[in-house]
Motif scaffolding. Structure first.
Motif, PDB file in Angstrom:
ATOM      1  N   THR A  89       8.896  -1.246   0.698  1.00 32.55           N
ATOM      2  CA  THR A  89       8.357  -1.990   1.258  1.00 32.55           C
ATOM      3  C   THR A  89       7.549  -3.014   0.139  1.00 32.55           C
ATOM      4  O   THR A  89       6.849  -2.190  -0.791  1.00 32.55           O
TER       5      THR A  89
ATOM      6  N   LEU B 153       5.224  -6.245  -1.349  1.00 28.53           N
ATOM      7  CA  LEU B 153       4.846  -6.854  -0.355  1.00 28.53           C
ATOM      8  C   LEU B 153       3.863  -7.978  -0.803  1.00 28.53           C
ATOM      9  O   LEU B 153       4.847  -8.153  -2.358  1.00 28.53           O
TER      10      LEU B 153
ATOM     11  N   SER C 102       8.597   7.387   0.552  1.00 27.54           N
ATOM     12  CA  SER C 102       8.438   6.236   1.860  1.00 27.54           C
ATOM     13  C   SER C 102       7.016   5.171  -0.112  1.00 27.54           C
ATOM     14  O   SER C 102       6.821   6.153  -0.764  1.00 27.54           O
TER      15      SER C 102
ATOM     16  N   SER D 280      12.817  -4.846  -0.917  1.00 26.82           N
ATOM     17  CA  SER D 280      12.233  -4.104   0.974  1.00 26.82           C
ATOM     18  C   SER D 280      13.633  -3.716   0.879  1.00 26.82           C
ATOM     19  O   SER D 280      14.579  -4.677   2.012  1.00 26.82           O
TER      20      SER D 280
ATOM     21  N   SER E 254       9.049  -0.020  -9.392  1.00 24.16           N
ATOM     22  CA  SER E 254       9.429   1.215  -7.884  1.00 24.16           C
ATOM     23  C   SER E 254      10.039   1.700  -8.620  1.00 24.16           C
ATOM     24  O   SER E 254      11.374   2.146  -9.499  1.00 24.16           O
TER      25      SER E 254
ATOM     26  N   ILE F 221       4.896   1.788  -1.449  1.00 21.65           N
ATOM     27  CA  ILE F 221       5.002   0.771  -1.078  1.00 21.65           C
ATOM     28  C   ILE F 221       4.389  -0.034  -2.681  1.00 21.65           C
ATOM     29  O   ILE F 221       3.200   0.635  -3.552  1.00 21.65           O
TER      30      ILE F 221
END
Lengths: 113, 113
Positions: free
Chosen positions: A110, A112, A10, A85, A19, A12
């Motif tokens: 994810t 934000l 995972s 996301s 990313s 964030i």
């Protein structure tokens, strides 16, 4: 059986950030390395793929980097957006067969706002 | 958008019932696949087919069976559903040559009570 190791499980990231998702494979029968993107409630869809006669392929904000000697390839998402996301899967054909794919375990990204 | 369809999208049934999950594609693809996936988790190949009258078991052992009587149709059947069969089932198809792009359907979310 082909092992495709994907990391992280995972991730964030803040909006606008980068990313990075990594995959490592053992052996492959065919030089084809795709990344799939899956939104909740949907099936996966091809995002970007590379055939490693090149070491990098870029499509918009998405880039695949490929390191054949290390048997690794990675997905970079520049300027990450909340709409990115999703769960991302790498894949590669297993040794002995060029006719199907072995998928990585997936990375839940994810972003934000 | 990929022309691959799955019905039903959601199914809630009791233990012991026989069920058939439908998958159809209009792209003329020879190869079709069934994957089992818990939400957001790894994709497990349970069945695949290279064409009419061809079916093979995938990497994950499954009590389900499949048939391929027509190129466009690849149904999956569970003779006696159990709670352990609760999962999402994804159908996919691709062209015959090489390990090319797989097109996924939207999935069937199965719940066995």
């Amino acid at each position: 059986q082909q092992q495709v190791k994907q990391s992280p499980q995972s991730l964030i990231v803040q909006k606008g950030g980068i990313s990075i998702i990594n995959c490592a494979y053992e052996n492959t029968a065919f030089d084809y390395f795709p990344w799939y993107q899956q939104f909740p409630g949907k099936g996966p869809a091809l995002l970007i793929a590379i055939r490693p006669d090149v070491s990098e392929k870029k499509e918009g904000r998405f880039t695949i980097s490929f390191n054949k000697s290390a048997k690794q390839f990675s997905l970079h998402i520049m300027d990450s957006q909340p709409g990115d996301s999703a769960t991302y899967f790498c894949a590669t054909p297993p040794p002995g067969s060029a006719r199907q794919l072995t998928f990585g375990s997936g990375t839940q990204l994810t972003v934000l706002p | 958008e990929a022309d691959i369809y799955q019905t039903p999208r959601y199914l809630v049934i009791g233990t012991g019932k026989k069920i058939t999950l439908e998958c159809s594609q209009t792209m003329g693809h020879d190869k079709m696949y069934w994957y089992q996936q818990d939400p957001g988790m790894e994709l497990h190949l349970i069945h695949y087919s290279y064409g009419v009258n061809s079916t093979e078991k995938g990497d994950l052992s499954s009590e389900s069976t499949v048939s391929r009587i027509r190129t466009e149709h690849f149904p999956l059947t569970l003779e006696s559903a159990r709670p352990s069969h609760t999962s999402q089932y994804l159908c996919a198809s691709s062209e015959l040559g090489g390990a090319g792009e797989q097109f996924f359907g939207p999935g069937t979310r199965l719940t066995v009570l």
